[in-house]
Scaffold this active site. Sequence first.
Site, PDB file in Angstrom:
ATOM      1  N   LYS A  50       0.872  -1.206   0.015  1.00 13.00           N
ATOM      2  CA  LYS A  50      -0.177   0.090   0.082  1.00 13.00           C
ATOM      3  C   LYS A  50       0.853   1.240  -0.177  1.00 13.00           C
ATOM      4  CE  LYS A  50      -0.512  -0.278   4.938  1.00 13.00           C
ATOM      5  NZ  LYS A  50      -1.477   0.230   6.087  1.00 13.00           N
ATOM      6  N   TYR A 278      14.834  30.859   6.239  1.00 11.66           N
ATOM      7  CA  TYR A 278      13.463  31.658   7.073  1.00 11.66           C
ATOM      8  C   TYR A 278      13.644  31.552   8.458  1.00 11.66           C
ATOM      9  CZ  TYR A 278      10.672  31.246   2.776  1.00 11.66           C
ATOM     10  OH  TYR A 278      10.191  31.318   1.525  1.00 11.66           O
TER      11      TYR A 278
HETATM   12  C1  LIG Z   1      -3.447  -4.470   8.565  1.00 11.22           C
HETATM   13  C2  LIG Z   1      -1.560  -4.346   8.190  1.00 11.22           C
HETATM   14  N1  LIG Z   1      -1.176  -5.518   8.149  1.00 11.22           N
HETATM   15  C3  LIG Z   1       0.259  -5.437   7.866  1.00 11.22           C
HETATM   16  C4  LIG Z   1       0.762  -4.139   7.857  1.00 11.22           C
HETATM   17  C5  LIG Z   1       2.305  -4.185   7.245  1.00 11.22           C
HETATM   18  O1  LIG Z   1       2.849  -3.490   8.497  1.00 11.22           O
HETATM   19  P1  LIG Z   1       4.440  -3.519   8.470  1.00 11.22           P
HETATM   20  O2  LIG Z   1       4.876  -2.691   7.599  1.00 11.22           O
HETATM   21  O3  LIG Z   1       4.893  -3.149  10.044  1.00 11.22           O
HETATM   22  O4  LIG Z   1       4.957  -5.062   8.339  1.00 11.22           O
HETATM   23  C6  LIG Z   1       0.139  -3.092   7.846  1.00 11.22           C
HETATM   24  C7  LIG Z   1       0.906  -1.710   7.569  1.00 11.22           C
HETATM   25  O5  LIG Z   1       0.532  -0.501   8.225  1.00 11.22           O
HETATM   26  C8  LIG Z   1      -1.303  -2.910   8.374  1.00 11.22           C
HETATM   27  O6  LIG Z   1      -2.047  -2.010   8.239  1.00 11.22           O
END
Ligand SMILES: Cc1ncc(COP(=O)(O)O)c(C=O)c1O
Length: 379
Positions: A50, A278
Amino acid sequence: MSRKDLRSHPREDIGQELVWAEINLAHLKHNLRQLRRIVDRKTGILAIVKADAYGHGMVRVAKTLEKNGVRFFGVANIHEAMELRKVCPGASILVLGCPHPKQAPLYIKNNIIPTISCREDALPFEKLLAANLARSGFPVHVKIDTGMGRLGIWHKQAPQLIRELADCKHLSIQGVYTHFANADHREKKRTLKQIQYFQYLLKVLKQLKVKPRYVHAANSIGLVRFKKTHLNLVRPGLLLYGINPTGGPLPLRLKPVMILKTRVALIKEVETGRSISYGSTYKTKGRTKIAVLPIGYSHGYRVGFSNKTQVVIQGRRYPVVGRVTMDQTLVDLGPKTSVRRWDEVFLIGGGISANELAGHISSIPYEIVCSIHSRIPRF
Ligand SMILES: Cc1ncc(COP(=O)(O)O)c(C=O)c1O
């Protein structure tokens, strides 16, 4: 050609780019191999890609992982899922976020697996499939809240929901999963409690004769620290990208996949007492040379880094001075320097990790890499 089309390019094309990220797919493969060493052969890997694979570029990352045996991917929403479906037509894709009822046709048409947290999430799918006289067995994964307090049904209410879903003729509960809130904490008690709740629920499901093909719980740090969370599928994200979720010791050797670079765009000689950027938060303590780097907070190089972080040029560290601006960042090179205009500069890489940057702004490495703006080309 749009900027988006330029985002994934061969390394030779870096040419005169001023800000770019180098994505090392060999390191991605290495990290996958390392992960496989600590996960049972019977346990599958659902790679989390993602947020554009945590800023690394979802398409190239997913294609590489798929070529190396990963068949299951996790994304945040239907739009990411559809983009992924175009390049991985045969993969299983789970959306980790909530499905909007109007998105049900897109899920079904593209064969994307929704996450179900309540009955209302499931009904649009069941109705649509029934109305179209579709085949039964459309896969869904049910999310269980065992202590994260985010998505999912509270574990004690889950058996009721699962019974109702089992009555939906067109749906099939392919998976049941939970997510840990504290897997990175030194204190393991809370995670062990979550595991206990989840395992108890799995026992209840057995009694109800509900047999999901996948049961999963472990994110990166969960799978490293709690072997019994592996079940038959693990969901790593950050580890694949070669980043240590905690910065503490790990039983595997990771290689960072992303390097973020820029070039020295200008070098200016300045006198003692000159104020920089700034708010004049930095004053030169002697005659010195200031390098202007063409990267700023609009690229994801955060204002919080001002007067805190360092960069690496020609193998040496130099401090970021003054406030980071929208498109420019300033670095004090000292009075005598071999640094030249257009030299390459490491912002991440060359010894600077996403963890180190996160430490300067009380953040986490996830936020650092996810913030690298999509307009920065990835090579
Ligand atoms: C539901 C879920 N599973 C797995 C993961 C993977 O997590 P990580 O990057 O800590 O392995 C995430 C990441 O946010 C998540 O939201």
